[in-house]
Design a protein around this motif. Sequence first.
Motif, short mmCIF file in Angstrom:
data_model
loop_
_atom_site.label_atom_id
_atom_site.label_comp_id
_atom_site.label_asym_id
_atom_site.label_seq_id
_atom_site.Cartn_x
_atom_site.Cartn_y
_atom_site.Cartn_z
N GLY A 17 45.21 43.22 30.91
CA GLY A 17 46.35 43.63 32.21
C GLY A 17 47.06 42.78 32.98
N GLU A 18 46.72 41.98 32.62
CA GLU A 18 47.21 40.60 33.83
C GLU A 18 46.85 41.20 34.56
OE1 GLU A 18 50.68 39.53 33.01
OE2 GLU A 18 50.64 38.73 30.83
N LEU A 19 45.85 40.83 35.49
CA LEU A 19 45.82 41.42 37.25
C LEU A 19 46.26 40.31 37.69
CD1 LEU A 19 43.66 43.19 38.14
CD2 LEU A 19 42.11 40.88 38.41
N PRO A 20 46.76 40.73 38.85
CA PRO A 20 47.88 39.82 39.45
C PRO A 20 46.73 38.60 40.56
CG PRO A 20 48.38 41.82 40.48
CD PRO A 20 47.60 42.33 39.28
N ALA A 21 47.40 37.98 41.30
CA ALA A 21 47.67 36.85 42.51
C ALA A 21 47.60 38.35 43.38
CB ALA A 21 47.93 35.87 42.80
N PHE A 22 46.92 37.58 44.21
CA PHE A 22 46.54 38.24 45.72
C PHE A 22 46.84 37.27 47.08
CE2 PHE A 22 46.01 42.92 44.85
CZ PHE A 22 45.75 42.74 43.79
N GLN A 325 37.84 45.69 36.62
CA GLN A 325 39.29 45.64 34.92
C GLN A 325 38.52 45.66 34.17
OE1 GLN A 325 41.59 43.34 34.80
NE2 GLN A 325 43.71 44.15 34.33
N ALA A 326 39.15 47.42 33.77
CA ALA A 326 38.46 47.95 32.04
C ALA A 326 39.41 46.49 31.09
CB ALA A 326 38.88 49.17 31.77
N GLU A 327 38.47 46.39 29.59
CA GLU A 327 38.55 45.20 29.09
C GLU A 327 38.98 45.84 27.54
OE1 GLU A 327 36.22 41.01 29.65
OE2 GLU A 327 34.92 42.76 30.33
N ASP A 328 38.64 47.21 27.57
CA ASP A 328 38.81 47.71 26.61
C ASP A 328 39.44 49.68 26.44
OD1 ASP A 328 36.65 48.60 27.48
OD2 ASP A 328 36.27 49.92 25.77
N LYS A 329 40.16 49.64 25.77
CA LYS A 329 40.70 51.06 25.72
C LYS A 329 40.44 51.95 26.61
CE LYS A 329 44.16 54.75 23.47
NZ LYS A 329 44.78 54.21 21.70
N ALA A 330 38.54 52.44 26.01
CA ALA A 330 38.04 53.43 26.21
C ALA A 330 37.55 53.60 27.63
CB ALA A 330 36.77 53.76 25.32
N GLU A 332 34.57 51.17 28.72
CA GLU A 332 33.55 51.26 27.82
C GLU A 332 32.76 49.51 28.70
OE1 GLU A 332 30.74 52.96 26.03
OE2 GLU A 332 31.65 54.17 25.41
N HIS A 333 34.06 48.85 28.11
CA HIS A 333 33.47 47.41 29.31
C HIS A 333 34.40 46.90 29.98
CE1 HIS A 333 30.77 47.18 25.37
NE2 HIS A 333 32.08 47.15 24.89
N TRP A 334 34.32 46.15 31.48
CA TRP A 334 34.43 46.27 32.37
C TRP A 334 34.56 44.86 32.89
CZ3 TRP A 334 37.95 49.85 35.61
CH2 TRP A 334 37.61 51.27 35.12
N LYS A 335 35.37 44.02 34.10
CA LYS A 335 35.28 42.21 33.50
C LYS A 335 35.40 42.75 35.10
CE LYS A 335 37.21 37.58 33.70
NZ LYS A 335 38.46 37.12 32.40
N ARG A 336 34.54 42.18 36.62
CA ARG A 336 33.80 41.93 37.45
C ARG A 336 35.29 40.42 38.02
NH1 ARG A 336 29.08 40.60 40.70
NH2 ARG A 336 29.90 38.15 40.00
N THR A 337 36.34 41.09 39.04
CA THR A 337 36.51 38.85 39.58
C THR A 337 36.58 39.57 41.30
OG1 THR A 337 38.42 39.06 37.85
CG2 THR A 337 39.26 38.23 39.79
N VAL A 338 36.01 38.66 41.61
CA VAL A 338 35.77 38.33 43.19
C VAL A 338 36.86 38.40 43.91
CG1 VAL A 338 34.99 37.08 45.09
CG2 VAL A 338 33.28 37.10 42.84
N LEU A 339 37.82 38.84 44.78
CA LEU A 339 38.31 39.06 46.00
C LEU A 339 38.56 37.98 46.70
CD1 LEU A 339 41.57 40.28 46.24
CD2 LEU A 339 40.37 41.83 46.62
N ASP A 340 37.05 38.38 47.20
CA ASP A 340 36.87 37.83 48.06
C ASP A 340 35.52 37.52 49.32
OD1 ASP A 340 37.04 36.64 51.51
OD2 ASP A 340 38.84 38.63 52.22
N ASP A 341 35.16 36.17 48.87
CA ASP A 341 34.42 35.72 48.32
C ASP A 341 33.76 35.39 50.56
OD1 ASP A 341 31.34 35.33 48.27
OD2 ASP A 341 31.60 34.27 46.88
N GLY A 342 32.84 36.65 51.41
CA GLY A 342 32.82 36.13 52.70
C GLY A 342 33.85 36.11 53.56
N GLY A 343 34.61 36.81 53.70
CA GLY A 343 35.47 36.99 53.90
C GLY A 343 35.61 38.60 54.93
#
Length: 380
Positions: A17-22, A325-330, A332-343
Amino acid sequence: MTRHLYLFLLALPLCGGELPAFRAHVVTSGLKMGYQLVAVDLNGDGKKDLIAVDERATELAWFENPTWERHVMASNAPRPINLDCFDYDGDGIPECVVATHFETSPEKSIGDVYLLKSGKDVRQPWTMRELDRIPTAHRLRWIDWNGDGKKVLLLSPLVGLTAKPPLYEGQTPVYLYRPGAWKRETVTEELHGIVHAIAPVDWTTHGQRLITASFDGLRLFEPKKGGGWKWTELSKGDPRKCPECGSSEVRLGKLGKQRFITAIEPWHGNQVVVYLPRGKSWKRIVIEDGMINAHALAVGDLDGDGRDEIVSGFRGKGFRLSVYQAEDKAGEHWKRTVLDDGGIAGADCKIEDFTGDGKADIVCIGASTANIKLYENLRR
């Protein structure tokens, strides 16, 4: 003093779903130990302001959007732990109820519950009126049971009056108060051990329902015909023995037309869990198990595709804030993206449009990092 600093640009990978930049902004770095954020328009300008519950402070303050200027609501509110707001008298300014003098041990916790009401100038200190005293008063939430806009206040202590660590055995109640009368009523005494979260949710078209997260896992409460409340078990949560059992935080999200439940498990635990509806039951999927003292949890549609993402953070060693973020329609599978590491040692997060551009931003409060950070959504 206004704090509004551009720190860094988070270039998140565009996939699915094209996770945006922040872009991260510091709202404040002057807290002692952040615990909760409440996003609410206090001055009637259409912008969500931020009330910060700082559990080691004696002041209760709010930050005015968009300059994030700090204003003191109350200067005599030691050990505040939770707050919620609703304009029950219809004067255009929300009233707020706050739980103070919090301790995890019932014999040490006063549990003062105060009603805060603004005068003509919301930027000046608000009046405080004591409503009740509930030892370990821990969660306050307004809920619209009947769907008529006339909300009532729910209060849950962390534990019951006889509870002792590590199992905190005994019954833990949930109470209800009707504005004006402020008489304590009992919703349930059928929860046990630690009750960490109560979450009003839009479950039906006939009013909100309540999901509780406790040592008992996840339960759905709804009013019965003729009075009283009934509950349904959604999940037992983490299946390990208590105190590493049950659920800690809970939110309701959606993937298109399908709803899902997400939870932190167990109490102050290591997991982010997604529950998917499967007939009359819910399928439990652990999408993260590497957190320490997890606490922050929020859901919202960050990429504008009609499907919610999950934001979660933890307060323990190596703290980080992540988007799932869910990677499939159902789902069942989710992807993790680190937004802030240690802040930020995330204690609570909210997903709202704070910048007025129609896109969902993220704002979080830090515990040991003693800060509030706004992550501005840069989606095109």
